[in-house]
Scaffold this motif. Structure first.
Motif, PDB file in Angstrom:
ATOM      1  N   TYR A  35       1.024  -1.081  -0.003  1.00  0.00           N
ATOM      2  CA  TYR A  35      -0.075  -0.064  -0.039  1.00  0.00           C
ATOM      3  C   TYR A  35       0.942   1.296   0.005  1.00  0.00           C
ATOM      4  CZ  TYR A  35      -4.199  -2.854   1.144  1.00  0.00           C
ATOM      5  OH  TYR A  35      -5.033  -3.696   1.210  1.00  0.00           O
ATOM      6  N   LEU A  39       0.722  10.271   4.868  1.00  0.00           N
ATOM      7  CA  LEU A  39       0.327  10.736   6.256  1.00  0.00           C
ATOM      8  C   LEU A  39       0.842  12.103   6.283  1.00  0.00           C
ATOM      9  CD1 LEU A  39       2.177   7.694   6.258  1.00  0.00           C
ATOM     10  CD2 LEU A  39       1.048   7.402   8.570  1.00  0.00           C
ATOM     11  N   TRP A  49      -2.965   9.350   9.472  1.00  0.00           N
ATOM     12  CA  TRP A  49      -2.994   8.759   8.441  1.00  0.00           C
ATOM     13  C   TRP A  49      -3.948   9.421   7.157  1.00  0.00           C
ATOM     14  CZ3 TRP A  49      -7.270   5.266   6.598  1.00  0.00           C
ATOM     15  CH2 TRP A  49      -6.682   4.531   5.240  1.00  0.00           C
ATOM     16  N   ALA A 100       3.104   0.749   3.005  1.00  0.00           N
ATOM     17  CA  ALA A 100       2.662   0.009   3.966  1.00  0.00           C
ATOM     18  C   ALA A 100       2.516  -1.417   3.687  1.00  0.00           C
ATOM     19  CB  ALA A 100       1.333   0.574   4.305  1.00  0.00           C
ATOM     20  N   ARG A 101       2.800  -2.075   4.403  1.00  0.00           N
ATOM     21  CA  ARG A 101       2.680  -3.604   4.359  1.00  0.00           C
ATOM     22  C   ARG A 101       1.265  -4.115   4.421  1.00  0.00           C
ATOM     23  NH1 ARG A 101       8.275  -5.924   6.712  1.00  0.00           N
ATOM     24  NH2 ARG A 101       7.246  -5.350   8.698  1.00  0.00           N
ATOM     25  N   LEU A 104       0.033  -6.531   8.064  1.00  0.00           N
ATOM     26  CA  LEU A 104       0.898  -6.130   9.005  1.00  0.00           C
ATOM     27  C   LEU A 104       0.426  -4.760   9.788  1.00  0.00           C
ATOM     28  CD1 LEU A 104       4.327  -7.386   7.987  1.00  0.00           C
ATOM     29  CD2 LEU A 104       2.888  -8.347   9.166  1.00  0.00           C
ATOM     30  N   PHE A 105      -0.182  -3.998   8.876  1.00  0.00           N
ATOM     31  CA  PHE A 105      -0.555  -2.470   9.241  1.00  0.00           C
ATOM     32  C   PHE A 105       0.512  -1.722   9.725  1.00  0.00           C
ATOM     33  CE2 PHE A 105      -4.815  -2.719   8.189  1.00  0.00           C
ATOM     34  CZ  PHE A 105      -5.050  -3.997   8.151  1.00  0.00           C
ATOM     35  N   ASP A 106       1.628  -1.818   9.059  1.00  0.00           N
ATOM     36  CA  ASP A 106       3.007  -0.973   9.367  1.00  0.00           C
ATOM     37  C   ASP A 106       3.504  -0.198   8.314  1.00  0.00           C
ATOM     38  OD1 ASP A 106       4.960  -4.068   9.988  1.00  0.00           O
ATOM     39  OD2 ASP A 106       4.785  -2.675   8.182  1.00  0.00           O
ATOM     40  N   PHE A 107       4.545   0.598   8.538  1.00  0.00           N
ATOM     41  CA  PHE A 107       4.992   1.401   7.288  1.00  0.00           C
ATOM     42  C   PHE A 107       6.470   1.141   7.281  1.00  0.00           C
ATOM     43  CE2 PHE A 107       1.129   3.682   6.555  1.00  0.00           C
ATOM     44  CZ  PHE A 107       0.476   3.783   7.574  1.00  0.00           C
ATOM     45  N   ASP A 108       6.984   0.394   6.477  1.00  0.00           N
ATOM     46  CA  ASP A 108       8.171  -0.049   6.528  1.00  0.00           C
ATOM     47  C   ASP A 108       9.380   0.961   5.622  1.00  0.00           C
ATOM     48  OD1 ASP A 108       8.475  -2.663   4.170  1.00  0.00           O
ATOM     49  OD2 ASP A 108       7.553  -0.727   3.696  1.00  0.00           O
ATOM     50  N   TRP A 110       9.608   5.339   4.739  1.00  0.00           N
ATOM     51  CA  TRP A 110       8.961   6.724   4.610  1.00  0.00           C
ATOM     52  C   TRP A 110       9.963   7.760   3.926  1.00  0.00           C
ATOM     53  CZ3 TRP A 110       5.405   8.411   8.762  1.00  0.00           C
ATOM     54  CH2 TRP A 110       4.816   7.317   9.298  1.00  0.00           C
ATOM     55  N   GLY A 111       9.250   8.616   3.258  1.00  0.00           N
ATOM     56  CA  GLY A 111      10.049   9.757   2.914  1.00  0.00           C
ATOM     57  C   GLY A 111      10.351  10.856   4.056  1.00  0.00           C
TER      58      GLY A 111
ATOM     59  N   SER B  34      -1.188  -5.848  15.589  1.00  0.00           N
ATOM     60  CA  SER B  34      -0.834  -4.888  14.870  1.00  0.00           C
ATOM     61  C   SER B  34      -0.229  -3.614  15.190  1.00  0.00           C
ATOM     62  CB  SER B  34      -1.498  -4.584  13.556  1.00  0.00           C
ATOM     63  OG  SER B  34      -2.037  -5.831  12.825  1.00  0.00           O
ATOM     64  N   SER B  36       2.989  -1.109  15.861  1.00  0.00           N
ATOM     65  CA  SER B  36       4.408  -0.969  15.370  1.00  0.00           C
ATOM     66  C   SER B  36       4.932   0.265  16.109  1.00  0.00           C
ATOM     67  CB  SER B  36       4.428  -0.910  13.820  1.00  0.00           C
ATOM     68  OG  SER B  36       3.386   0.083  13.577  1.00  0.00           O
ATOM     69  N   TYR B  38       7.889   3.466  15.748  1.00  0.00           N
ATOM     70  CA  TYR B  38       8.770   4.031  14.641  1.00  0.00           C
ATOM     71  C   TYR B  38       9.787   5.287  15.411  1.00  0.00           C
ATOM     72  CZ  TYR B  38       5.384   2.457  11.795  1.00  0.00           C
ATOM     73  OH  TYR B  38       4.417   1.495  10.938  1.00  0.00           O
ATOM     74  N   ALA B  45      13.636  10.723   7.856  1.00  0.00           N
ATOM     75  CA  ALA B  45      12.550   9.812   7.562  1.00  0.00           C
ATOM     76  C   ALA B  45      12.145   8.945   8.966  1.00  0.00           C
ATOM     77  CB  ALA B  45      12.834   8.913   6.413  1.00  0.00           C
ATOM     78  N   PRO B  46      11.133   8.889   9.211  1.00  0.00           N
ATOM     79  CA  PRO B  46      10.751   7.860  10.275  1.00  0.00           C
ATOM     80  C   PRO B  46      11.232   6.616   9.902  1.00  0.00           C
ATOM     81  CG  PRO B  46       8.954   9.511  10.037  1.00  0.00           C
ATOM     82  CD  PRO B  46       9.770   9.667   8.756  1.00  0.00           C
ATOM     83  N   LEU B  48      10.853   2.356  10.789  1.00  0.00           N
ATOM     84  CA  LEU B  48      10.186   1.388  11.567  1.00  0.00           C
ATOM     85  C   LEU B  48      11.131   0.594  12.539  1.00  0.00           C
ATOM     86  CD1 LEU B  48       7.851  -0.557  11.731  1.00  0.00           C
ATOM     87  CD2 LEU B  48       8.546  -1.830  10.052  1.00  0.00           C
ATOM     88  N   TYR B 100      -5.437   3.111  10.518  1.00  0.00           N
ATOM     89  CA  TYR B 100      -4.250   3.288  11.203  1.00  0.00           C
ATOM     90  C   TYR B 100      -4.422   4.502  12.337  1.00  0.00           C
ATOM     91  CZ  TYR B 100      -2.308   0.975   6.961  1.00  0.00           C
ATOM     92  OH  TYR B 100      -1.978   0.277   5.749  1.00  0.00           O
ATOM     93  N   PHE B 102      -2.191   6.421  15.227  1.00  0.00           N
ATOM     94  CA  PHE B 102      -0.901   6.687  15.947  1.00  0.00           C
ATOM     95  C   PHE B 102      -0.882   7.195  17.314  1.00  0.00           C
ATOM     96  CE2 PHE B 102       1.977   6.047  12.291  1.00  0.00           C
ATOM     97  CZ  PHE B 102       1.140   6.002  11.419  1.00  0.00           C
TER      98      PHE B 102
END
Lengths: 120, 111
Positions: A35, A39, A49, A100-101, A104-108, A110-111, B34, B36, B38, B45-46, B48, B100, B102
């Motif tokens: 995905y 954000l 988000w 986003a994966r 897993l609902f995470d963001f691996d 980022w910019g 789920s 996570s 950061y 950039a953040p 993970l 999502y 945060f």
């Protein structure tokens, strides 16, 4: 190594449309199964988000912004974009794009983020 | 949308261990694994650090660990180092169209 970079105007007038682009390198937006997300973070506040677009082109948006948001893709350029209409000062924030994966609902990845200020 | 609750700041001396909490509800943290975490150095950039409550991505130091009990998730940094000084955010899947959510963010300071 996957890298994302946001670009676009840093200043937008109230009631206009905010437009940002995220350029992806190290991965193909159309060939993977991820995905591609947007954000934002207003100064002094937490992350929010905005929405996401799947590899197939399907989209999901935060209900609080859904009526004003469009996320689209430019496959040849390996970019995806954000448009937020009818902006107000409350939309002033650092905007991030991220990968986003599924499941897993995470963001691996980022910019670095880009600051957009809404002001006349 | 209500955010997950984190302490505004946590501090520790080099070599110590610190824990950052992240409190949600039975619709997010309490219901799903789920969660996570950061790490965010301003202007960068953040990154993970933890996914699915307690898993570390490749390349993340094993000094970082995660756990969850009920509606509260936790990030522990052991052997605190100067480079760990940053803002930390938790995130969770939420069973609504929001998807999502945060945390409010925690500034970790190395004394």
């Amino acid at each position: 190594q996957v890298q994302l970079q946001e670009s676009g105007p840093g200043l937008v007038k109230p009631s206009q449309t905010l437009s940002l682009t995220c350029t992806v390198s190290g991965d193909s937006i159309r060939s993977g199964s991820y995905y591609w997300s947007w954000l934002r973070q207003p100064a002094g506040k937490g992350l929010e988000w905005i929405g996401r677009m799947y590899t197939s082109g399907s989209t999901n948006y935060n209900p609080s912004l859904k009526s004003r948001v469009t996320i689209s893709v430019d496959t040849p350029k390996n970019q995806f974009s954000l448009k937020l209409s009818s902006v107000t000062a409350a939309d002033t924030a650092v905007y991030y794009c991220a990968r986003a994966r599924p499941g897993l609902f995470d963001f691996d990845y980022w910019g670095q983020g880009t600051l957009v200020t809404v002001s006349s | 949308q209500s955010a997950l609750t984190q302490p505004a700041s946590v501090s520790g001396s080099p070599g110590q261990s610190i824990t950052v909490s992240c409190t949600g509800t039975s619709s997010d943290v309490g219901a799903y694994d789920s969660v996570s975490w950061y790490q965010h150095h301003p202007g960068k950039a953040p990154k993970l650090m933890i996914y699915e409550v307690s898993n570390r991505p490749s390349g993340v130091s094993n000094r970082f660990s995660g756990s969850k009990s009920g509606n509260t998730a936790s990030l522990t940094i052991s052997g605190l180092q100067a480079e760990d000084e940053a803002d930390y955010y938790c995130s969770s899947y939420r069973s609504s169209s929001t998807l999502y959510v945060f945390g409010t963010g925690t500034k970790v300071t190395v004394l």
